[in-house]
Every structure is written in structure tokens, then in C-alpha cells.
Design a protein around this motif. Structure first.
Motif, mmCIF file in Angstrom:
data_model
loop_
_atom_site.group_PDB
_atom_site.id
_atom_site.type_symbol
_atom_site.label_atom_id
_atom_site.label_comp_id
_atom_site.label_asym_id
_atom_site.label_seq_id
_atom_site.Cartn_x
_atom_site.Cartn_y
_atom_site.Cartn_z
ATOM 1 N N ARG A 236 52.721 44.821 141.345
ATOM 2 C CA ARG A 236 52.262 44.185 142.589
ATOM 3 C C ARG A 236 51.901 42.717 142.417
ATOM 4 N NH1 ARG A 236 48.529 48.940 145.245
ATOM 5 N NH2 ARG A 236 50.212 50.439 145.484
ATOM 6 N N MET A 237 52.835 41.965 141.867
ATOM 7 C CA MET A 237 52.607 40.540 141.629
ATOM 8 C C MET A 237 53.304 39.708 142.700
ATOM 9 S SD MET A 237 50.645 40.535 139.020
ATOM 10 C CE MET A 237 50.602 38.840 138.491
ATOM 11 N N ALA A 238 52.541 38.825 143.321
ATOM 12 C CA ALA A 238 53.094 37.919 144.324
ATOM 13 C C ALA A 238 54.016 36.926 143.628
ATOM 14 C CB ALA A 238 51.962 37.183 145.047
ATOM 15 N N ASN A 239 55.141 36.639 144.205
ATOM 16 C CA ASN A 239 56.124 35.705 143.652
ATOM 17 C C ASN A 239 56.575 36.096 142.250
ATOM 18 O OD1 ASN A 239 56.000 33.984 145.956
ATOM 19 N ND2 ASN A 239 54.091 33.152 145.146
ATOM 20 N N GLY A 240 56.551 37.386 141.948
ATOM 21 C CA GLY A 240 56.967 37.864 140.634
ATOM 22 C C GLY A 240 58.413 37.547 140.328
#
Length: 161
Positions: free
Chosen positions: A136-140
Motif C-alpha cells: 500500500r505505497m503511494a506512487n510505488g
């Protein structure tokens, strides 16, 4: 991505990504259960019990939110690093040095594409125990692209073998 020096520990490299808003969904569900059901039920017992439930609920929800906010993936001239933790005994950094990095990858699915919330893996060449796994990482997706491009540049420039 623009660097935000105030949002990461002092002396660290370039911030790549933090947890996405989807990481907070479990905390939201926990808050609804605690404040929406447990708190009203405790009022039926006594105001003292309700005060205790309110205090414990606030601490639990606050701790989870701060723990999620503390997760930061960044890189510097030595390698890729994951900073996390808010309490002194949980705070720390783990990482993979550029010379030991295998590759960075992300998991693509309909939901990750829709919410821009990716699971990412930064592999270690020699051992799986030292790799970085994040959900659940933003901009992963962009972070993985930047890491792989920087790693390839270091290899091309003979900075690492």
C-alpha cells in the motif's frame, strides 16, 4: 517527485514514497468499531468505563495512524532505505546497498492501478531476508522506476559492479 525535507528524518536522502491513503482503511474500520460500537456499549455500563474505552481507543487509533505515517522509503548514495517506527524501541532503518540490490518491482492489479497504491519489493542479490517488502505505497510504481533507473545509471557509470 519533489523532495520534502520536513517529512523525513534529518540527514536522509531523496524521499521516494510513503504509505497510500488505502493503508489507513484498516485504522478507519478499527475506529468505527471502537468509537461507534464499543464506546456506546461502555456508556451503558458506566461513565468510568466509557472514559477508559475512549482513552484506550484514542491511543490505539492514534498509534496506528502515526505508525503508518512513519513509513518512508528513500535512497541516498549508499543504497535504498526504509525508515519506520515512532517509539524509540520500534524506530529504525533497514535497507539494501546499491552494490547488493537485485531489482525493484511492484505488483500490478486492477485495485492497485485504480487507487495508485502498490506493493513493492526491493530485492537483495544474495538473500531474501534482507529485501524490503512494502504494501500500500503511494506512487510505488514511480518509486520502482526511479530506483531501477538510478541503479542502472550507477552500473553504467561503473560506480558499482
Amino acid at each position: 517527485m519533489e523532495e520534502d525535507n520536513a517529512s523525513r528524518p534529518a540527514g536522509h536522502g531523496t524521499l521516494l514514497c510513503v504509505k497510500s491513503w488505502t493503508a489507513y482503511l484498516n485504522v478507519l474500520l478499527m475506529a468505527v468499531l471502537l468509537f461507534g460500537f464499543a464506546l456506546p456499549l461502555s456508556f451503558r455500563h458506566s461513565e468510568l468505563a466509557a472514559g477508559a474505552v475512549m482513552a484506550v481507543s484514542a491511543v490505539l487509533v492514534g498509534y496506528r495512524v502515526l505508525s503508518i505515517r512513519s513509513v518512508q522509503l528513500y535512497y541516498d548514495d549508499v543504497g535504498v532505505w526504509l525508515y519506520s517506527g515512532i517509539l524509540p524501541w520500534t524506530r529504525g532503518v533497514q535497507g539494501v546497498k546499491w552494490r547488493d540490490m537485485d531489482e525493484a518491482s511492484f505488483v500490478q492489479s486492477f485495485w492497485s492501478w485504480l487507487f495508485r497504491s502498490y506493493s513493492i519489493r526491493i530485492g537483495h542479490r544474495y538473500t531474501k531476508a534482507s529485501e524490503i517488502l512494502l504494501t500500500r505505497m503511494a506512487n510505488g510504481k514511480d518509486a520502482v522506476a526511479r530506483l531501477n533507473a538510478h541503479h542502472q545509471k550507477l552500473i553504467r557509470d561503473n560506480v558499482i559492479n
